[in-house]
Write a protein that holds these residues in place. Structure first.
Motif: not given
Length: 322
Positions: A221, A232, A194
């Motif tokens: 995320v 995501a 992420g």
């Protein structure tokens, strides 16, 4: 018939949970204390023994003590060689518990203890061949083969998180190796990916939610995925791909009746389970020609290690009749 009960301890990096558990896996009494913050083995041992004494005072009928602890633990000696988030090293905990209490004791890896609990009184109850995987900060798990907990020659078998699934990659695991399942399919991996993606897209939702690309976590995320963010969701697809490939490898080798998935990432639901299932079916051997085990969520949650440790210890003592 006298009811058998035992003490179970779950030793973590931030807390030590203790409970009195009956033979059906029900927790009769539970206590929790913070893990010691200093670096002394003696301090940790003193806290453990004090917790045992408190539980025995409340329940003098207990007949055994089980401990589930992170780290490398020898079998059958129950000696903790090393632990990733605790200060103790080369601690003969099983021997010390027996000396202190006079009761039978078992010291087991925490992932093995949790797997045993799920196999006995959780999602795997009634099955003799179970693969249990915990997907949280790291990846752990345990194997129950033909009704017995598999430990390997020295007690450190079934390190599922360190099964190498991508040796040609460049992602280094905390253990020092490259390509481990834990490095690709854990909460830590989700946060790392992420942050990498957010750094390349400073105007994206991940960066906005976290207040900076370097502050993105696995929880960030998940929050973004819940809002429909394609970036995501793509990260969950990536995580699920590796997790599914790992599960397929385990099923190829052990042919279990059921695969149980526990840990914090299970709460993300279809964001993780859908790509995991897809990857599993893609990689499992002879999928269309065989009966595949169901992949189901764990039932016991955070108490699995405590319950499993107690049940393992109860299994190593004579049954009480009277």
């Amino acid at each position: 018939m006298t009811t058998i009960s035992g003490i179970g301890l779950d030793v973590g990096g931030t807390k030590i949970a203790g409970g009195v558990v009956d033979a059906e896996g029900q927790i009769l009494h539970r206590l929790q204390v913070p893990s010691p913050t200093d670096e002394g083995t003696d301090t940790t041992l003193a806290v453990l023994l004090e917790l045992v004494d408190r539980l025995r005072t409340l329940h003098p009928e207990v007949t055994s003590i089980g401990v589930g602890a992170a780290g490398m633990i020898t079998w059958p000696e129950g000696r903790i060689l090393t632990a990733p988030n605790n200060a103790y090293r080369d601690l003969p905990l099983q021997e010390l518990l027996i000396e202190h209490t006079g009761l039978p004791a078992v010291v087991e890896n925490d992932a093995n203890a949790a797997a045993w609990a799920e196999a006995q009184v959780g999602g795997g109850a009634g099955h003799r061949n179970v693969v249990a995987v915990t997907v949280g900060t790291g990846v752990g798990g345990g194997l129950i083969l033909d009704g017995s907990l598999f430990r390997g020659q020295h007690g450190i078998g079934a390190e599922i998180g360190h099964m190498v699934i991508n040796p040609a990659g460049n992602i280094k695991c905390g253990c020092g190796s490259v390509g481990c399942l834990e490095a690709h399919a854990s909460g830590t991996a989700l946060g790392r990916r992420g942050r990498e993606v957010a750094a390349a897209d400073p105007g994206g939702l991940l960066t906005t939610l976290a207040g900076g690309a370097d502050r993105v976590t696995g929880e960030t995320v998940y929050a973004a995925a819940q809002q429909g963010d394609p970036t995501a969701r793509g990260l969950f697809d990536e995580l699920g791909y590796w997790l599914g490939a790992g599960l397929a490898s385990l099923v190829n080798v052990f042919d279990p009746q059921v695969v149980i998935i526990g840990g914090g990432l299970v709460a993300t639901g279809d964001h993780l389970s859908a790509p995991t299932q897809a990857s599993f079916h893609k990689h499992v051997f002879a999928g269309p020609q065989r009966t595949l085990p169901p992949i189901i969520p764990a039932q016991l949650g955070a108490e699995a290690g405590l319950v499993g440790a107690a049940l393992l210890a109860m299994g190593r003592q004579p049954a009480l009749v009277g």
